[in-house]
Motif scaffolding. Structure first.
Motif, PDB file in Angstrom:
ATOM      1  N   PRO A 264      23.235  16.749 -42.059  1.00  0.00           N
ATOM      2  CA  PRO A 264      22.017  17.170 -41.349  1.00  0.00           C
ATOM      3  C   PRO A 264      22.182  18.595 -40.804  1.00  0.00           C
ATOM      4  CG  PRO A 264      23.243  15.524 -40.071  1.00  0.00           C
ATOM      5  CD  PRO A 264      23.918  15.622 -41.394  1.00  0.00           C
ATOM      6  N   THR A 265      21.101  19.346 -40.790  1.00  0.00           N
ATOM      7  CA  THR A 265      21.151  20.701 -40.230  1.00  0.00           C
ATOM      8  C   THR A 265      21.121  20.622 -38.707  1.00  0.00           C
ATOM      9  OG1 THR A 265      18.753  20.876 -40.140  1.00  0.00           O
ATOM     10  CG2 THR A 265      19.823  21.574 -42.193  1.00  0.00           C
ATOM     11  N   ASP A 266      21.521  21.708 -38.065  1.00  0.00           N
ATOM     12  CA  ASP A 266      21.468  21.764 -36.600  1.00  0.00           C
ATOM     13  C   ASP A 266      20.042  21.518 -36.109  1.00  0.00           C
ATOM     14  OD1 ASP A 266      24.135  22.234 -36.393  1.00  0.00           O
ATOM     15  OD2 ASP A 266      23.941  24.423 -36.306  1.00  0.00           O
ATOM     16  N   GLU A 267      19.069  22.037 -36.879  1.00  0.00           N
ATOM     17  CA  GLU A 267      17.671  21.887 -36.470  1.00  0.00           C
ATOM     18  C   GLU A 267      17.268  20.410 -36.464  1.00  0.00           C
ATOM     19  OE1 GLU A 267      18.753  24.177 -38.765  1.00  0.00           O
ATOM     20  OE2 GLU A 267      18.662  25.737 -37.219  1.00  0.00           O
ATOM     21  N   GLU A 268      17.651  19.719 -37.517  1.00  0.00           N
ATOM     22  CA  GLU A 268      17.321  18.285 -37.589  1.00  0.00           C
ATOM     23  C   GLU A 268      17.897  17.535 -36.396  1.00  0.00           C
ATOM     24  OE1 GLU A 268      17.781  16.130 -41.582  1.00  0.00           O
ATOM     25  OE2 GLU A 268      18.581  18.130 -42.015  1.00  0.00           O
ATOM     26  N   LEU A 269      19.181  17.797 -36.123  1.00  0.00           N
ATOM     27  CA  LEU A 269      19.823  17.091 -35.010  1.00  0.00           C
ATOM     28  C   LEU A 269      19.146  17.453 -33.698  1.00  0.00           C
ATOM     29  CD1 LEU A 269      23.640  17.221 -35.855  1.00  0.00           C
ATOM     30  CD2 LEU A 269      21.995  15.406 -36.273  1.00  0.00           C
ATOM     31  N   GLN A 270      18.867  18.746 -33.535  1.00  0.00           N
ATOM     32  CA  GLN A 270      18.262  19.203 -32.288  1.00  0.00           C
ATOM     33  C   GLN A 270      16.922  18.512 -32.060  1.00  0.00           C
ATOM     34  OE1 GLN A 270      20.129  20.700 -30.167  1.00  0.00           O
ATOM     35  NE2 GLN A 270      18.406  20.298 -28.792  1.00  0.00           N
ATOM     36  N   LYS A 271      16.210  18.312 -33.158  1.00  0.00           N
ATOM     37  CA  LYS A 271      14.885  17.698 -33.071  1.00  0.00           C
ATOM     38  C   LYS A 271      14.972  16.282 -32.502  1.00  0.00           C
ATOM     39  CE  LYS A 271      10.970  16.788 -36.111  1.00  0.00           C
ATOM     40  NZ  LYS A 271      10.567  16.682 -37.516  1.00  0.00           N
ATOM     41  N   SER A 272      15.885  15.492 -33.012  1.00  0.00           N
ATOM     42  CA  SER A 272      15.953  14.112 -32.511  1.00  0.00           C
ATOM     43  C   SER A 272      16.644  14.051 -31.150  1.00  0.00           C
ATOM     44  CB  SER A 272      16.639  13.189 -33.517  1.00  0.00           C
ATOM     45  OG  SER A 272      17.952  13.624 -33.790  1.00  0.00           O
ATOM     46  N   ILE A 273      17.634  14.922 -30.948  1.00  0.00           N
ATOM     47  CA  ILE A 273      18.332  14.911 -29.658  1.00  0.00           C
ATOM     48  C   ILE A 273      17.394  15.363 -28.532  1.00  0.00           C
ATOM     49  CG2 ILE A 273      20.145  16.108 -28.338  1.00  0.00           C
ATOM     50  CD1 ILE A 273      21.891  15.928 -30.921  1.00  0.00           C
ATOM     51  N   SER A 274      16.468  16.265 -28.864  1.00  0.00           N
ATOM     52  CA  SER A 274      15.551  16.767 -27.828  1.00  0.00           C
ATOM     53  C   SER A 274      14.617  15.667 -27.327  1.00  0.00           C
ATOM     54  CB  SER A 274      14.733  17.934 -28.388  1.00  0.00           C
ATOM     55  OG  SER A 274      13.818  17.447 -29.357  1.00  0.00           O
ATOM     56  N   LYS A 275      14.507  14.590 -28.086  1.00  0.00           N
ATOM     57  CA  LYS A 275      13.613  13.511 -27.675  1.00  0.00           C
ATOM     58  C   LYS A 275      14.320  12.404 -26.908  1.00  0.00           C
ATOM     59  CE  LYS A 275      10.403  14.371 -31.449  1.00  0.00           C
ATOM     60  NZ  LYS A 275      10.223  14.069 -32.868  1.00  0.00           N
ATOM     61  N   LEU A 276      15.536  12.659 -26.471  1.00  0.00           N
ATOM     62  CA  LEU A 276      16.261  11.646 -25.687  1.00  0.00           C
ATOM     63  C   LEU A 276      15.476  11.335 -24.417  1.00  0.00           C
ATOM     64  CD1 LEU A 276      19.994  12.815 -25.870  1.00  0.00           C
ATOM     65  CD2 LEU A 276      18.980  10.779 -26.891  1.00  0.00           C
ATOM     66  N   PRO A 277      15.537  10.092 -23.965  1.00  0.00           N
ATOM     67  CA  PRO A 277      14.816   9.751 -22.733  1.00  0.00           C
ATOM     68  C   PRO A 277      15.401  10.518 -21.541  1.00  0.00           C
ATOM     69  CG  PRO A 277      16.303   7.970 -23.366  1.00  0.00           C
ATOM     70  CD  PRO A 277      16.309   8.953 -24.502  1.00  0.00           C
ATOM     71  N   LYS A 278      14.520  10.851 -20.607  1.00  0.00           N
ATOM     72  CA  LYS A 278      14.997  11.536 -19.390  1.00  0.00           C
ATOM     73  C   LYS A 278      15.412  10.472 -18.379  1.00  0.00           C
ATOM     74  CE  LYS A 278      13.631  15.552 -21.063  1.00  0.00           C
ATOM     75  NZ  LYS A 278      13.939  15.079 -22.441  1.00  0.00           N
ATOM     76  N   VAL A 279      16.695  10.272 -18.244  1.00  0.00           N
ATOM     77  CA  VAL A 279      17.175   9.252 -17.315  1.00  0.00           C
ATOM     78  C   VAL A 279      17.974   9.929 -16.214  1.00  0.00           C
ATOM     79  CG1 VAL A 279      18.575   7.173 -17.057  1.00  0.00           C
ATOM     80  CG2 VAL A 279      17.279   7.566 -19.166  1.00  0.00           C
ATOM     81  N   GLU A 280      17.480   9.826 -15.006  1.00  0.00           N
ATOM     82  CA  GLU A 280      18.197  10.415 -13.867  1.00  0.00           C
ATOM     83  C   GLU A 280      19.024   9.319 -13.231  1.00  0.00           C
ATOM     84  OE1 GLU A 280      18.160  13.563 -13.346  1.00  0.00           O
ATOM     85  OE2 GLU A 280      16.529  14.044 -14.737  1.00  0.00           O
ATOM     86  N   MET A 281      20.216   9.198 -13.683  1.00  0.00           N
ATOM     87  CA  MET A 281      21.069   8.138 -13.167  1.00  0.00           C
ATOM     88  C   MET A 281      22.312   8.749 -12.575  1.00  0.00           C
ATOM     89  SD  MET A 281      20.718   4.843 -13.210  1.00  0.00           S
ATOM     90  CE  MET A 281      22.475   4.474 -13.216  1.00  0.00           C
ATOM     91  N   CYS A 282      22.672   8.262 -11.421  1.00  0.00           N
ATOM     92  CA  CYS A 282      23.919   8.704 -10.837  1.00  0.00           C
ATOM     93  C   CYS A 282      24.813   7.477 -10.758  1.00  0.00           C
ATOM     94  CB  CYS A 282      23.678   9.298  -9.458  1.00  0.00           C
ATOM     95  SG  CYS A 282      25.166  10.022  -8.787  1.00  0.00           S
TER      96      CYS A 282
END
Lengths: 458, 458
Positions: free
Chosen positions: B439-457
């Motif tokens: 996979p290209t960096d762009e492909e990975l970045q695309k799916s990684i950018s959609k990770l849920p925003k979880v504010e967990m401590c």
């Protein structure tokens, strides 16, 4: 569940160092194999045109009781042997039988069956003789796979003629062979005169084992440095396969177990002959007595419904003739999913032992075989080959008889292989589409009536 | 070839009686898994709606170091365990390396892989809880097969949602499952709301693992007496799979061998985590040091190119969130023949051990993996699964490094299974048609950018 472990493994230093030749202990020997041209007993010289010389010698030697297993073969055996003798605790429990059931499992290698035991030996002698390669035929593909593995190990060229219908319908076996570097040709092919002739006479034919044998023999004889090899029927094969029986006996002896009943499936006789050899030897020497049962498919019943006579080993009539229980080399077994058991005849050694009443034979129908296979797979965790499942069927039946009589017999059977490449057959069973086929007396009479007229006094 | 046998088998009485929970020895624990609705750490009660209660407890227990293996499971294990630790003498010779190579072979059972170790445990706890059955998904089919065998043993209903493309292209695995009595449904199906929705939105779709998971979860939650089970990623699975590592360590100890390098393929982490658990435990307790290598496909590189963050374990987002190395749950790995390694994330335990630098990771391309597989098959006689062949590739590379340096390292790798049901992939390799995909960096970045925003401590 008792002191006997689930799996009895021999240590590597307990593995057999010699093969056992049961013919040496037979007072009445199997009849000699005959040259198809002269109808006289074939000589080592004559046989050496087709087989490796050392194997030709083994084929004709009915007096030497033990042959040392060469170091290279012992080393290869350690790759997948000793094979376990498994106590079928789960199956016993399922059946509620007082019998103790053991099976010798030969499927834990990539060829998926016992065939590798002889393939590596035949490849070794070919290499030792300085040959370039070997040719063979394969139907279901177990033998072809085993030979491919063996040839790859010794860096020998391996040419496999695979019955065209299997080549097309069983691409997985074909790919395993290719992965091991074998050249796999659908038969009939245009490589050989006999192949071209058959293709011309029967356009679109999907081939037969008999035709594939003839092509493989022709290919061997027409190339310098090649010989033909065969995975069953031959006495040399039974010699190599004696490693199964010798290990089984050593494992039983290790735990002081005396087998009562010994069961093996029988097509050409390679597994059965190997499994029973040392036990039959004890019987021949008057040292012990066993109830030995050969199990064959009802669709191809050479022992139970054939005649004991000289016949061709192949439909092409190029191989030597052997005296054996046979349905006639022209017999075409009806559809049967245990491809490895669809052979018109039976090893001459097994045939002679049967004629001397050292073993008995029974035939079973394929739906009942698959019922047994399914039960076995579910309780023992091994998906058995259809061939092996013939032995399972009869082992279960014998164990159920013990349940009636209350006898705690020790039942030993050969589990020759796994069914991973036979899932089309299982699918048919799972779908309820499997049918039984039993040849009529007329059909059998038709092929038996065409047996060659051989006037031999041996 | 030395005093160490080709195959080191433990005796049955040397088999592990407890599973080992590596989390107990971790000072910094893996982050808790989160309820997808509340984003708070999930409780046993919440988890018990989806999983069996006992398994939910195991999932969340990061302090108990050892769990007794129940008698029934120990008994089942004896059907196919202990598995051999094989000294790869033939491979060493082929490579001409001074290294000693060992592999723990988990393929000698009908499921063809290590998956059975956890399947039988999960089926056992389902049965103990009085459930009627379990549901699951399967892609390539190893897990589905293992679960079918386990459910058959405990007489539990087994409903498998099989990705439609596999259902159609891999009929053999499907038939093995059916032989063990499982109901196999191509996914997306019309059985579930999510399946119907997907079929409506994407007519003719051949499905995905994410969709199959969602269907299996829905099926479990909508039937009385059913729970969902999963074959990898989960901490409970790693707990059960610790039997691999424990046996490996016991076998090495039996012959006084100290491993230097330990290598495992890594998809969801079930095999790797199980194999390395006791060794990582020693490292965590400061008792020993090992070079542990996780091998992943270059086409799905969660450890080597992913991020360490909370993510959904399934594309349907119905399962709890886990903190793990991930490429994003929306990542669609490009074609890769090692189906079992095509997972966007990685076990949270393995992820945390990796983050703590107790192991390193590397990725390999599939043509080089199949080159290694072919060499291994030819010299060691076992046709490996594509997944397992990732570990073979790196074991060979490490052994070749030893050849350069002259070091006689002890290299241990996990051979998770056999490739008998992967012959389409081998055919592609044999035909020279296999390609690598990264996979290209762009492909990975695309799916990684959609990770849920979880504010967990935590």
């Amino acid at each position: 569940m008792g002191e006997i472990p689930y799996k009895i493994y021999l240590d590597e230093n307990e593995m057999p160092t010699q093969w056992y030749n049961v013919r040496a202990d037979m007072k009445k020997k199997p009849a000699p194999i005959l040259n198809p041209q002269t109808l006289k007993p074939v000589t080592v010289d004559e046989l050496s045109h087709v087989f490796c010389t050392e194997l030709a010698k083994q084929e004709l030697d009915d007096t030497t009781p033990y042959f040392d297993i060469p170091e290279e073969i012992k080393s290869f055996y350690k790759m997948y042997r000793p094979s376990p003798l498994v106590r079928a605790y789960f199956l016993e429990k399922k059946l509620g039988t007082p019998a103790h059931i053991y099976y010798k499992f030969e499927g834990n290698n990539t060829s998926g069956s016992h065939k590798l035991n002889s393939a590596i030996a035949q490849a070794y002698y070919a290499k030792k003789q300085g040959l370039k390669g070997v040719t063979t035929e394969t139907g279901a593909g177990q033998w072809g796979t085993a030979l491919s593995m063996a040839c790859s190990y010794f860096d020998l060229d391996c040419q496999v003629y695979m019955v065209k219908v299997s080549y097309e319908q069983k691409p997985f076996r074909r790919e395993v062979m290719r992965t091991y570097g074998a050249a796999v040709t659908p038969s009939p092919s245009m490589n050989t005169a006999i192949g071209r002739k058959i293709n011309e006479e029967f356009p679109g034919t999907l081939g037969s084992l008999g035709c594939a044998i003839s092509e493989a023999v022709e290919a061997a004889m027409s190339q310098d440095g090649y010989r033909y090899v065969l995975g069953s029927v031959l006495s040399q094969v039974l010699l190599h396969q004696s490693v199964i029986g010798l290990e089984t006996k050593a494992a039983l002896d290790k735990y002081g177990i005396k087998a009562d009943t010994i069961i093996g499936c029988a097509g050409g006789g390679s597994n059965l002959g190997g499994l029973i050899s040392p036990f039959a030897g004890e019987m021949l020497r008057g040292e012990a007595c066993y109830d030995i049962i050969a199990v064959e498919p009802a669709s191809c019943p050479s022992l139970t419904r054939g005649v004991y006579a000289y016949d061709y080993c192949d439909t092409g009539k190029v191989c030597p003739l052997a005296k054996m229980y046979t349905l006639g080399s022209g017999f075409m077994p009806s559809a049967n999913h245990a491809g490895g058991l669809r052979y018109h005849g039976m090893s001459s050694v097994v045939s002679e032992l049967y004629d001397q009443k050292l073993l008995r034979a029974t035939s079973v129908e394929q739906t009942s075989v698959f019922e047994a296979a399914e039960m076995f797979a579910r309780v023992e965790g091994i998906l058995p080959a259809p061939e092996s499942s013939h032995a399972i069927r009869v082992a279960i039946d014998e164990a159920l008889k013990c349940k009636e009589t209350g006898e705690a017999k020790n039942i030993v059977f050969g589990l020759t292989g796994t069914g991973y490449f036979d899932m089309f057959a299982y699918a048919k069973y799972n779908d309820g589409d499997m049918r039984d086929y039993i040849p009529t007396d007329e059909e059998l009479q038709k092929s038996i009536s065409k047996l060659p007229k051989v006037e031999m006094c041996v």
